[in-house]
Design a protein around this motif. Structure first.
Motif, PDB file in Angstrom:
ATOM      1  N   LEU A 173      17.808  -2.139  -6.638  1.00 54.20           N
ATOM      2  CA  LEU A 173      17.529  -0.745  -6.975  1.00 54.20           C
ATOM      3  C   LEU A 173      16.452  -0.213  -6.057  1.00 54.20           C
ATOM      4  N   VAL A 174      16.676   0.953  -5.507  1.00 52.16           N
ATOM      5  CA  VAL A 174      15.651   1.624  -4.734  1.00 52.16           C
ATOM      6  C   VAL A 174      15.022   2.686  -5.621  1.00 52.16           C
ATOM      7  N   VAL A 175      13.736   2.625  -5.745  1.00 56.58           N
ATOM      8  CA  VAL A 175      13.035   3.600  -6.558  1.00 56.58           C
ATOM      9  C   VAL A 175      12.625   4.750  -5.666  1.00 56.58           C
ATOM     10  N   VAL A 176      13.125   5.930  -5.937  1.00 53.36           N
ATOM     11  CA  VAL A 176      12.924   7.053  -5.035  1.00 53.36           C
ATOM     12  C   VAL A 176      12.119   8.139  -5.724  1.00 53.36           C
ATOM     13  N   GLY A 177      11.037   8.551  -5.105  1.00 59.57           N
ATOM     14  CA  GLY A 177      10.275   9.697  -5.573  1.00 59.57           C
ATOM     15  C   GLY A 177      10.151  10.689  -4.448  1.00 59.57           C
ATOM     16  N   CYS A 178       9.789  11.901  -4.757  1.00 63.14           N
ATOM     17  CA  CYS A 178       9.580  12.901  -3.707  1.00 63.14           C
ATOM     18  C   CYS A 178       8.230  13.566  -3.935  1.00 63.14           C
ATOM     19  N   ALA A 179       7.212  13.093  -3.198  1.00 63.47           N
ATOM     20  CA  ALA A 179       5.859  13.582  -3.413  1.00 63.47           C
ATOM     21  C   ALA A 179       5.576  14.693  -2.429  1.00 63.47           C
ATOM     22  N   ARG A 180       5.915  15.912  -2.780  1.00 61.61           N
ATOM     23  CA  ARG A 180       5.729  17.023  -1.851  1.00 61.61           C
ATOM     24  C   ARG A 180       4.332  17.613  -1.983  1.00 61.61           C
ATOM     25  N   ASP A 181       3.893  17.859  -3.175  1.00 64.69           N
ATOM     26  CA  ASP A 181       2.604  18.505  -3.367  1.00 64.69           C
ATOM     27  C   ASP A 181       1.592  17.595  -4.064  1.00 64.69           C
ATOM     28  N   THR A 182       2.052  16.788  -5.003  1.00 61.05           N
ATOM     29  CA  THR A 182       1.118  16.000  -5.792  1.00 61.05           C
ATOM     30  C   THR A 182       0.870  14.626  -5.229  1.00 61.05           C
ATOM     31  N   GLY A 183       1.783  14.109  -4.396  1.00 59.82           N
ATOM     32  CA  GLY A 183       1.625  12.770  -3.858  1.00 59.82           C
ATOM     33  C   GLY A 183       1.931  11.683  -4.851  1.00 59.82           C
ATOM     34  N   THR A 184       2.538  11.986  -5.980  1.00 59.35           N
ATOM     35  CA  THR A 184       2.816  10.968  -6.976  1.00 59.35           C
ATOM     36  C   THR A 184       4.186  10.355  -6.748  1.00 59.35           C
ATOM     37  N   THR A 185       4.359   9.143  -7.231  1.00 59.63           N
ATOM     38  CA  THR A 185       5.643   8.467  -7.150  1.00 59.63           C
ATOM     39  C   THR A 185       6.211   8.291  -8.536  1.00 59.63           C
ATOM     40  N   GLN A 186       7.517   8.193  -8.602  1.00 60.93           N
ATOM     41  CA  GLN A 186       8.153   7.943  -9.877  1.00 60.93           C
ATOM     42  C   GLN A 186       7.966   6.483 -10.275  1.00 60.93           C
TER      43      GLN A 186
ATOM     44  N   GLY B 139       7.890   9.068   4.189  1.00 62.59           N
ATOM     45  CA  GLY B 139       8.471   9.921   5.214  1.00 62.59           C
ATOM     46  C   GLY B 139       7.710  11.223   5.319  1.00 62.59           C
ATOM     47  N   GLY B 140       7.657  11.784   6.527  1.00 64.25           N
ATOM     48  CA  GLY B 140       6.925  13.032   6.702  1.00 64.25           C
ATOM     49  C   GLY B 140       7.653  14.220   6.099  1.00 64.25           C
ATOM     50  N   VAL B 141       8.896  14.450   6.513  1.00 70.84           N
ATOM     51  CA  VAL B 141       9.686  15.584   6.050  1.00 70.84           C
ATOM     52  C   VAL B 141      11.051  15.064   5.615  1.00 70.84           C
TER      53      VAL B 141
ATOM     54  N   ASP C  64       9.685   1.833  -3.077  1.00 70.26           N
ATOM     55  CA  ASP C  64       9.265   3.192  -3.422  1.00 70.26           C
ATOM     56  C   ASP C  64       9.434   4.078  -2.193  1.00 70.26           C
ATOM     57  N   VAL C  65      10.099   5.198  -2.364  1.00 67.90           N
ATOM     58  CA  VAL C  65      10.348   6.130  -1.260  1.00 67.90           C
ATOM     59  C   VAL C  65       9.758   7.490  -1.612  1.00 67.90           C
ATOM     60  N   ASP C  66       8.896   7.997  -0.748  1.00 61.22           N
ATOM     61  CA  ASP C  66       8.288   9.310  -0.952  1.00 61.22           C
ATOM     62  C   ASP C  66       8.286  10.101   0.345  1.00 61.22           C
ATOM     63  N   TYR C  67       8.486  11.411   0.212  1.00 57.44           N
ATOM     64  CA  TYR C  67       8.380  12.331   1.346  1.00 57.44           C
ATOM     65  C   TYR C  67       7.229  13.294   1.100  1.00 57.44           C
ATOM     66  N   LEU C  68       6.509  13.618   2.161  1.00 55.30           N
ATOM     67  CA  LEU C  68       5.340  14.474   2.011  1.00 55.30           C
ATOM     68  C   LEU C  68       5.709  15.933   1.816  1.00 55.30           C
ATOM     69  N   THR C  69       6.773  16.378   2.477  1.00 54.70           N
ATOM     70  CA  THR C  69       7.204  17.768   2.334  1.00 54.70           C
ATOM     71  C   THR C  69       8.727  17.834   2.348  1.00 54.70           C
ATOM     72  N   PRO C  70       9.296  18.878   1.771  1.00 59.36           N
ATOM     73  CA  PRO C  70      10.754  19.030   1.776  1.00 59.36           C
ATOM     74  C   PRO C  70      11.252  19.496   3.146  1.00 59.36           C
ATOM     75  N   ALA C  71      12.547  19.464   3.327  1.00 60.76           N
ATOM     76  CA  ALA C  71      13.153  19.921   4.575  1.00 60.76           C
ATOM     77  C   ALA C  71      12.702  21.342   4.894  1.00 60.76           C
TER      78      ALA C  71
ATOM     79  N   THR D  99       4.842  20.575   8.012  1.00 60.77           N
ATOM     80  CA  THR D  99       3.449  20.139   7.873  1.00 60.77           C
ATOM     81  C   THR D  99       3.366  18.690   7.412  1.00 60.77           C
ATOM     82  N   GLY D 100       4.465  18.160   6.916  1.00 60.86           N
ATOM     83  CA  GLY D 100       4.473  16.755   6.507  1.00 60.86           C
ATOM     84  C   GLY D 100       4.211  15.789   7.645  1.00 60.86           C
ATOM     85  N   PHE D 101       4.348  16.266   8.879  1.00 61.67           N
ATOM     86  CA  PHE D 101       4.072  15.425  10.035  1.00 61.67           C
ATOM     87  C   PHE D 101       2.633  15.532  10.518  1.00 61.67           C
ATOM     88  N   SER D 102       1.837  16.382   9.892  1.00 61.70           N
ATOM     89  CA  SER D 102       0.465  16.602  10.385  1.00 61.70           C
ATOM     90  C   SER D 102      -0.529  16.743   9.244  1.00 61.70           C
TER      91      SER D 102
END
Length: 377
Positions: free
Chosen positions: A11-24, A198-200, A226-233, A237-240
């Motif tokens: 199982l891959v646990v996937v979260g998307c931390a765009r603003d809060t930086g939290t993971t599922q 991931g950045g974006v 655990d997989v998280d991205y800093l910003t959505p597509a 700014t997720g790269f900087s």
């Protein structure tokens, strides 16, 4: 095939931390899953990992004027852009390209397409050719400007959507190199839980994710990632944003991950800081980040880096341009041509190098096919 067999077993646990930086939270409840059960590395013929690429003779580039349009962050990002810059520097050193006949410009975060096009038009108007655009974000602007300037040669890193006779794509098998560092993470983890930042969240960076997860599962079918991205597509700014990278990585570490791989450009510096503070391990990207001077304070936690040889692609493109023969360039910079790989600086993966090279050989031979999109399972 080995890769297919292991992909369905974890199982891959996937979260998307765009603003809060939290993971599922991970499935199964605990933050420390203990040691992983690990598969043996594939058996490959002797010499099976050898690369097929032969270096081309150096051409005389003294007559070229080369423009380089960097992605966000420019030189000094300790990652993707610095790799492109290293390729230009090597051309100056080895091909006779005169430094005064080069020019570098850099993108701004979330700039308009008009701004990107204006930058390219500036280089065209000043007589630069070839012009190398670093990053897929230039694709729309390049399509317009290259059509306007048919006598100017262009290349674009990480995009093959601009189908014009004066545009050369420089694309990579990021998933293959990421498979190898995913295998390294699984071989090194003590908690059976690792992370990816991931950045974006867009298709290119998902190639890094896909290969990393597949490589980890090839070694340890029960591993959690655990997989998280800093910003959505669309939000680059997720790269900087090193601060956000640090917050998200800290969340993964607090959740039990003990090895984190980033594909987040300059934001990766924050990932490294979080890993260092936690006393865990990190995996760099694009360049051999262990040897980047600006990362000297965190190098001790970098066990390897996924090498995406943007430097090689930029150098080879300038060399081919100087020779007047772009057909010598590979369609994809993959493991076979040493376009991707893993770093050994620091000796932290010396003990598993034989296993990693066995996986490398299996990929080169076709025994393992690496996915370029994340599995939904």
């Amino acid at each position: 095939m080995l890769a297919a067999a292991v992909l369905t077993s974890a199982l891959v646990v996937v979260g998307c931390a765009r603003d809060t930086g939290t993971t599922q939270p991970s499935a199964g409840g605990g933050t420390n899953a203990g040691a992983c059960a690990k598969n043996a590395a594939p058996q490959v013929p002797a010499g099976g990992a050898a690369n097929s690429a032969a270096p081309l003779p150096n051409a005389d580039a003294s007559g070229l004027k080369v423009g380089l349009a960097f992605d966000i962050g420019g030189r000094g990002d300790a990652s993707f852009n610095d790799a492109a810059g290293a390729g230009l520097d090597r051309a100056i050193s080895e091909l006779g390209l005169m430094k005064q006949n080069t020019k570098e410009l850099t993108a701004a975060p979330n700039e308009s397409e008009d701004a990107a096009a204006t930058r390219l038009r500036q280089l065209v108007s000043e007589g630069y050719s070839p012009i190398i655009t670093v990053g897929f974000k230039y694709a729309t602007a390049l399509k317009t400007v290259a059509a306007e300037s048919p006598n100017t040669k262009f290349a674009i890193v990480d995009d093959n959507s601009v189908e014009l006779p004066n545009v050369t794509p420089l694309v990579f098998a990021e998933e293959q190199g990421s498979f190898l560092v995913g295998a390294a993470a699984a071989l090194k983890t003590q908690t059976c839980k690792i992370g990816f930042v991931g950045g974006v969240e867009q298709p290119l960076i998902q190639k890094f994710q896909a290969g990393y997860v597949q490589g980890a599962k090839a070694v340890a079918p029960d591993i959690q990632v655990d997989v998280d991205y800093l910003t959505p597509a669309g939000d680059f700014t997720g790269f900087s944003d090193p601060a956000k990278g640090q917050v998200v990585a800290t969340g993964q570490l607090d959740g039990g991950a003990d090895v984190i791989y980033h594909a987040a450009g300059a934001s990766g510096q924050g990932v490294f800081q979080a890993v260092k503070a936690a006393g865990k391990s990190a995996i760099g990207v694009d360049s051999d980040q262990y040897n980047i001077p600006g990362l000297a304070d965190v190098k001790d936690v970098i066990i390897t880096s996924m090498l995406k040889r943007v430097d090689v692609a930029v150098f080879d493109y300038i060399n081919a341009s100087a020779a007047g023969n772009l057909t010598t360039l590979p369609k994809v910079f993959d493991l076979k041509v040493d376009g991707v790989g893993y770093a050994t600086s620091g000796g932290k993966v010396d003990d598993i190098a034989a296993q990693l090279d066995a996986y490398k050989a299996a990929i080169i031979s076709g025994a393992i096919t690496v996915n370029s999109t994340p599995s939904s399972s």
